[in-house]
Design an enzyme around this catalytic site. Structure first.
Site, short mmCIF file in Angstrom:
data_model
loop_
_atom_site.label_atom_id
_atom_site.label_comp_id
_atom_site.label_asym_id
_atom_site.label_seq_id
_atom_site.Cartn_x
_atom_site.Cartn_y
_atom_site.Cartn_z
N LEU A 107 0.83 -1.19 0.00
CA LEU A 107 0.00 0.00 0.00
C LEU A 107 0.88 1.26 0.00
CD1 LEU A 107 -2.61 -1.14 2.69
CD2 LEU A 107 -2.81 -1.31 0.20
N HIS A 164 14.30 32.88 19.63
CA HIS A 164 15.67 33.19 19.18
C HIS A 164 16.66 32.23 19.86
CE1 HIS A 164 19.21 35.53 18.08
NE2 HIS A 164 19.61 35.42 19.36
#
Length: 466
Positions: free
Chosen positions: A38, A444
């Site tokens: 599949l 940051h």
């Protein structure tokens, strides 16, 4: 004869996701797949194996070119075990496909292995180890696509190959010629360039990735050239000939002159075509257009009311995540819900390094439409995070409406932008302005700070770090 509420033909990302959502909504569901595994093209010979090879080759490239500058000394020569690399790729594929099989069992979806074809609008014949027929009140066609070629090229799948064969080569090419400067050709071209092959990309248009914003095409060309990839743009290929282990590609350049390129492998990467072979759509009365696409309305419903189609066999970009969205959309539509898809906000990604990602309108599209817009741009090299990792190539570009400040398009090239693009999709889904993004706190040091800075640049040209 087994009867189902829904039968899905094809088990790629669109098909298996559609089947899962149908099952979640209480429908008795069957999925039909002609191969023994599949997952369709994406899991078996597309997205997943190509990313496995991109990651493996990236590790090798880092070891060869960047470890020393990071203070990492490796005694002895660094060598490629290509057989092991390919084996790892296959292991990743197998694990992923096994995961889909598990999801089918978990959701009580019946899996049929064999070629599915319509007998009529409600009956599907499945030809596998044995032939059987099932009845389905609704059918979803999700048969995907196959690599396209040019009419004068004979694919021998040995030296003149498609992406499928390029994922399972037995050797590293000496010189790979790539016909087509789109996503697949660039990704696989970079894999083999990193591993030591000479790579020449021949593109008919005057730039690579012609559907993306021009700034991305220009930046990616510059970076790939720096990595050693050669480009022949505005070249129309008209002949490909094999002589033993050599393949010669002949093309006309923009001056009309005929030029030739010789390599040991040619990767034909000129797009994909819808795969409806042996579906016998006409037996169900389903219309297929001249391009091989199944025609659908805004509900992804064919001209036969109980049959739907999704993914690469219908209009729009041939992207796994677009097919997934359509699979959920159709399942919920069949269940009587009112889902929606904003096709303008389906992101497009190229998994080279640096990565490339885009969503919304390009500047070229907005110019052509006569839109009044503004642009903010920020270079990745200005980020502390980029300098720390050494990934300084690239930029973020945000386009916003000049009057309302609503974000109209976001275009990225740089480290991890395949993940960063989701921030842009989220913002645009909620119709954010450039200032909205600019005023959000971004951690940051991160690559995502470049998105904030580009938004600041689009907001009165007030980026902080350039």
């Amino acid at each position: 004869m087994s009867k189902y509420d829904v039968a899905v033909i094809g088990s790629g990302p669109g098909g298996y996701v559609a089947a899962i959502r149908c099952a979640q909504l209480g429908m008795k569901t069957a999925i039909i797949e002609k191969y023994n595994t599949l997952g369709g093209t994406c899991l078996n010979v597309g997205c997943i194996p190509s990313k496995a090879l991109l990651d493996s080759s990236h590790h090798y490239d880092d070891a060869m070119r960047h470890f020393e500058e990071h203070g990492i000394d490796i005694p002895g020569d660094i060598k490629i075990n290509f057989e092991k690399m390919i084996a790892r790729k296959q292991k990743v594929v197998d694990q992923t496909c096994d995961g889909v099989a598990f999801l089918m069992k978990k959701n009580n979806i019946d899996v049929f292995t064999g070629m599915g074809s319509f007998v009529d609008a409600t009956h599907i014949k499945i030809e596998g180890e044995e032939t059987q027929t099932i009845e389905a009140a609704k059918t979803i066609i999700a048969t995907g696509s196959k690599p396209a070629t040019l009419p004068f090229i004979e694919l021998d799948k040995e030296r003149i190959i498609t992406s499928t064969e390029a994922l399972s080569l037995k050797e590293i090419p000496k010189h790979m010629i790539v016909i087509g400067g789109g996503v697949i050709g660039l990704e696989l071209g970079q894999v083999y360039r990193r591993l030591g092959a000479d790579v020449t990309v021949i593109e008919y248009m005057d730039r690579i990735t012609p559907g993306m914003d021009k700034v991305l095409s220009k930046e990616l060309t510059k970076v790939l050239k720096k990595q050693g990839v050669k480009f022949q743009l505005s070249h129309a290929v008209n002949k490909v000939e094999r002589n033993g282990d050599e393949v010669t590609v002949t093309a006309k350049n923009k001056k009309g002159e005929e030029v030739s390129f010789t390599g040991d492998y040619v990767l034909v990467s000129v797009g994909r075509r819808p795969y409806t072979d042996k579906l016998n759509a006409t037996a169900a009365g389903v219309k297929v257009n001249e391009r091989g696409q199944i025609e659908v309305n805004e509900h992804l419903q064919t001209n036969v009311s109980n049959i739907y189609a999704i993914g690469d066999v219908v209009r729009g970009a041939m992207l796994a995540h677009k097919a997934e969205e359509e699979g959920v959309f159709v399942a919920e539509t069949i269940a009587g819900q009112k889902p929606h898809i904003n096709y303008n906000l389906i992101p497009n990604v190229i998994y080279t390094w640096p990565e490339v990602a885009s969503v919304g309108q390009t500047e070229e599209q907005l110019k052509e439409a006569g839109a009044n817009y503004k642009v903010g741009q920020f270079p990745m090299r200005a980020l502390g995070r980029s300098r720390a990792s050494g990934d300084i190539d690239g930029l973020i570009k945000i386009i916003a409406d000049k009057a309302t400040d609503e974000v109209l398009g976001v275009h990225m090239i740089g480290a991890r932008v395949a993940d960063l693009i989701s921030e842009a999709v989220t913002a645009m889904e909620f119709r954010a302005s450039a200032e909205d993004i600019a005023r959000m706190s971004h951690a940051h040091p991160t690559y995502a700070e470049a998105v904030k800075e580009a938004a600041l640049a689009a907001t009165d040209d007030r980026a902080l770090h350039v």
